[in-house]
Scaffold this active site. Structure first.
Site, PDB file in Angstrom:
ATOM      1  N   SER A   1       0.854  -1.191   0.000  1.00 26.16           N
ATOM      2  CA  SER A   1       0.000   0.000   0.000  1.00 26.16           C
ATOM      3  C   SER A   1       0.889   1.240   0.000  1.00 26.16           C
ATOM      4  CB  SER A   1      -0.881   0.000   1.251  1.00 26.16           C
ATOM      5  OG  SER A   1      -0.058   0.160   2.394  1.00 26.16           O
TER       6      SER A   1
ATOM      7  N   ASP B   1      -0.863  -1.263  -4.104  1.00 27.40           N
ATOM      8  CA  ASP B   1      -2.247  -1.436  -3.651  1.00 27.40           C
ATOM      9  C   ASP B   1      -2.859  -0.069  -3.316  1.00 27.40           C
ATOM     10  OD1 ASP B   1      -4.436  -2.976  -2.837  1.00 27.40           O
ATOM     11  OD2 ASP B   1      -3.746  -3.051  -0.756  1.00 27.40           O
TER      12      ASP B   1
ATOM     13  N   ASP C   1      -6.835   3.850  -7.371  1.00 28.68           N
ATOM     14  CA  ASP C   1      -8.117   3.770  -6.680  1.00 28.68           C
ATOM     15  C   ASP C   1      -8.784   5.140  -6.685  1.00 28.68           C
ATOM     16  OD1 ASP C   1     -10.223   3.630  -4.970  1.00 28.68           O
ATOM     17  OD2 ASP C   1      -9.093   2.867  -3.245  1.00 28.68           O
TER      18      ASP C   1
ATOM     19  N   GLU D   1     -10.776   0.771  -9.713  1.00 28.68           N
ATOM     20  CA  GLU D   1     -11.826   0.385  -8.752  1.00 28.68           C
ATOM     21  C   GLU D   1     -13.081   1.198  -9.005  1.00 28.68           C
ATOM     22  OE1 GLU D   1     -10.836   0.135  -4.540  1.00 28.68           O
ATOM     23  OE2 GLU D   1     -12.888   0.704  -3.999  1.00 28.68           O
TER      24      GLU D   1
ATOM     25  N   HIS E   1     -11.314  -7.223  -3.137  1.00 19.72           N
ATOM     26  CA  HIS E   1     -10.576  -6.667  -1.984  1.00 19.72           C
ATOM     27  C   HIS E   1     -11.291  -7.069  -0.705  1.00 19.72           C
ATOM     28  CE1 HIS E   1      -7.754  -3.599  -3.790  1.00 19.72           C
ATOM     29  NE2 HIS E   1      -8.362  -4.105  -4.839  1.00 19.72           N
TER      30      HIS E   1
ATOM     31  N   SER F   1     -10.180 -10.899   3.745  1.00 24.34           N
ATOM     32  CA  SER F   1      -9.691 -11.674   4.895  1.00 24.34           C
ATOM     33  C   SER F   1     -10.840 -12.451   5.543  1.00 24.34           C
ATOM     34  CB  SER F   1      -9.052 -10.738   5.936  1.00 24.34           C
ATOM     35  OG  SER F   1      -7.728 -10.447   5.564  1.00 24.34           O
TER      36      SER F   1
HETATM   37  P1  13P Z   1      -8.461  -7.217   4.232  1.00 20.80           P
HETATM   38  O1  13P Z   1      -8.481  -6.071   5.191  1.00 20.80           O
HETATM   39  O2  13P Z   1      -9.745  -7.961   4.248  1.00 20.80           O
HETATM   40  O3  13P Z   1      -7.299  -8.131   4.432  1.00 20.80           O
HETATM   41  O4  13P Z   1      -8.331  -6.609   2.746  1.00 20.80           O
HETATM   42  C1  13P Z   1      -7.071  -6.322   2.198  1.00 20.80           C
HETATM   43  C2  13P Z   1      -7.144  -5.562   0.921  1.00 20.80           C
HETATM   44  O5  13P Z   1      -8.158  -5.476   0.270  1.00 20.80           O
HETATM   45  C3  13P Z   1      -5.911  -4.926   0.461  1.00 20.80           C
HETATM   46  O6  13P Z   1      -6.127  -4.164  -0.674  1.00 20.80           O
HETATM   47  O1  G3H Z   2      -6.413  -2.201   1.469  1.00 24.10           O
HETATM   48  C1  G3H Z   2      -5.766  -1.689   2.369  1.00 24.10           C
HETATM   49  C2  G3H Z   2      -4.664  -2.424   2.989  1.00 24.10           C
HETATM   50  O2  G3H Z   2      -5.119  -3.224   4.028  1.00 24.10           O
HETATM   51  C3  G3H Z   2      -3.518  -1.520   3.349  1.00 24.10           C
HETATM   52  O3  G3H Z   2      -3.668  -0.839   4.546  1.00 24.10           O
HETATM   53  O4  G3H Z   2      -2.673   1.455   4.233  1.00 24.10           O
HETATM   54  O5  G3H Z   2      -2.774   0.370   6.493  1.00 24.10           O
HETATM   55  O6  G3H Z   2      -1.191  -0.474   4.743  1.00 24.10           O
HETATM   56  P1  G3H Z   2      -2.516   0.192   5.035  1.00 24.10           P
HETATM   57 ZN    ZN Z   3      -8.053  -3.227  -0.771  1.00 22.59          ZN
END
Ligand code: 13P
Ligand code: G3H
Ligand code: ZN
Length: 304
Positions: free
Chosen positions: A48, A78, A100, A130, A205, A208
């Protein structure tokens, strides 16, 4: 050549999805790489914007070493929010970027995404866009019916912005608290998107599963995570195997896995000061989580 496009095409044809796993440091990355190496699996290693800032120049160095360890790893930006961050990632050597623009109006999103596509495509880099909003913990999905991806708008967006893949919103969300009611996804919307787009690569996305055992370990060792829940594994299997979802994103599960191990080991060994002991255990947990996802959700070896 087995580039990312090769795997996206194959994922559509053979009904599987690639795992996209976020990393923010050495142990997470090693856990992901060890899993992929063990199972001879391709995967996307995702960073990210905030993780890129956190790791700085180490990001590319770590990713390059990871790619030497095992075949079929692709470095992906990301949730890039601007043209500049996507350009920077491409200059750094990322294999693909996500722009995004989902917070923008559709026309503004198209304009920004198209700008990134023009720059990226001329350099052989894939772009994920997105449409619809994949929210996080602070957002109340039930109050915002229009956050799901509109199938007609998806067709319009893909046609105009020229993206290589599209992140869609069908009920998943980022973080550890995904559903206030039933843990379900809008496969009806996904069906309609697929009717419009045909065999176009789609991305899920917020995927999890939020392992209850890990949450219990965290809470039994000084943590306080209440009402966490994730996407049931069987729904992810359906997304990967029965739809054109070619990429499934996971970050929170890896964070939770490491946190559980670190809390447990530090609580059990009050005199421990060697980070390799607790972070090493977190690394093993990440490997285990990624291996389970590859085997149970993403693909079997004969599909690759
Ligand atoms: P989670 O928070 O469900 O792991 O999603 C991660 C994600 O979409 C990263 O882009
Ligand atoms: O989609 C988002 C990811 O979980 C990244 O999160 O910006 O805290 O690294 P972060
Ligand atoms: Zn995401």
């Amino acid at each position: 050549m087995k580039d990312l496009k090769y795997y996206y095409d194959k994922a559509i044809k053979n009904h599987f999805a690639l795992g996209a796993f976020n990393f923010c440091g050495l142990e997470t990355l090693q856990g992901i790489v060890n899993a992929c190496k063990n199972l001879n699996s391709p995967a996307i290693i995702a960073v990210s914007e905030s993780a890129l800032n956190y790791m700085g120049n180490y990001t590319i160095a770590l990713a390059n070493i990871a790619k030497q360890e095992t075949d079929g790893l692709f470095l992906h930006l990301d949730h890039g929010k601007s043209f500049d961050i996507c350009k920077k990632a491409i200059e750094l050597g990322f294999d693909s970027v996500m722009i995004d623009g989902s917070d923008l109006s559709i026309e503004e999103n198209i304009e920004l995404t198209k700008q990134v596509c023009d720059y990226a495509h001329s350099r052989g880099i894939l772009v994920e866009g997105e449409l619809g909003q994949i929210k996080g913990i602070e957002d109340d999905i039930s109050k915002q019916k229009d956050i799901y991806t509109n199938p007609d708008a998806a067709l319009y967006f893909v046609d105009k912005a020229k993206v290589d893949s599209l992140a869609i919103s069908i009920g998943t969300s980022h973080g550890a608290y995904k559903f206030s009611g039933e843990q379900t996804l809008r496969f009806d919307i996904l069906d309609n998107i697929e009717k419009r787009l045909g065999t176009f690569p789609l991305v899920l996305h917020g995927a999890s599963t939020i392992n209850k055992n890990c949450i219990d370990i965290i809470n039994n060792n000084g943590g306080n995570i209440v009402n966490a829940n994730g996407v049931p594994e069987n729904l992810l299997q359906i997304a990967a195997r029965e739809h054109n979802i070619v990429k499934i994103n996971t970050d929170s599960d890896l964070r939770i896995g490491i946190t559980a191990m670190v809390r447990k080991i530090l609580a059990e060994s009050k005199d421990l000061i060697d980070p390799r002991k607790y972070l090493g255990s977190g690394r093993e947990k990440v490997q285990n989580i990624v291996e389970e996802k590859i085997k149970n959700i993403l693909y079997s070896a004969n599909q690759l």
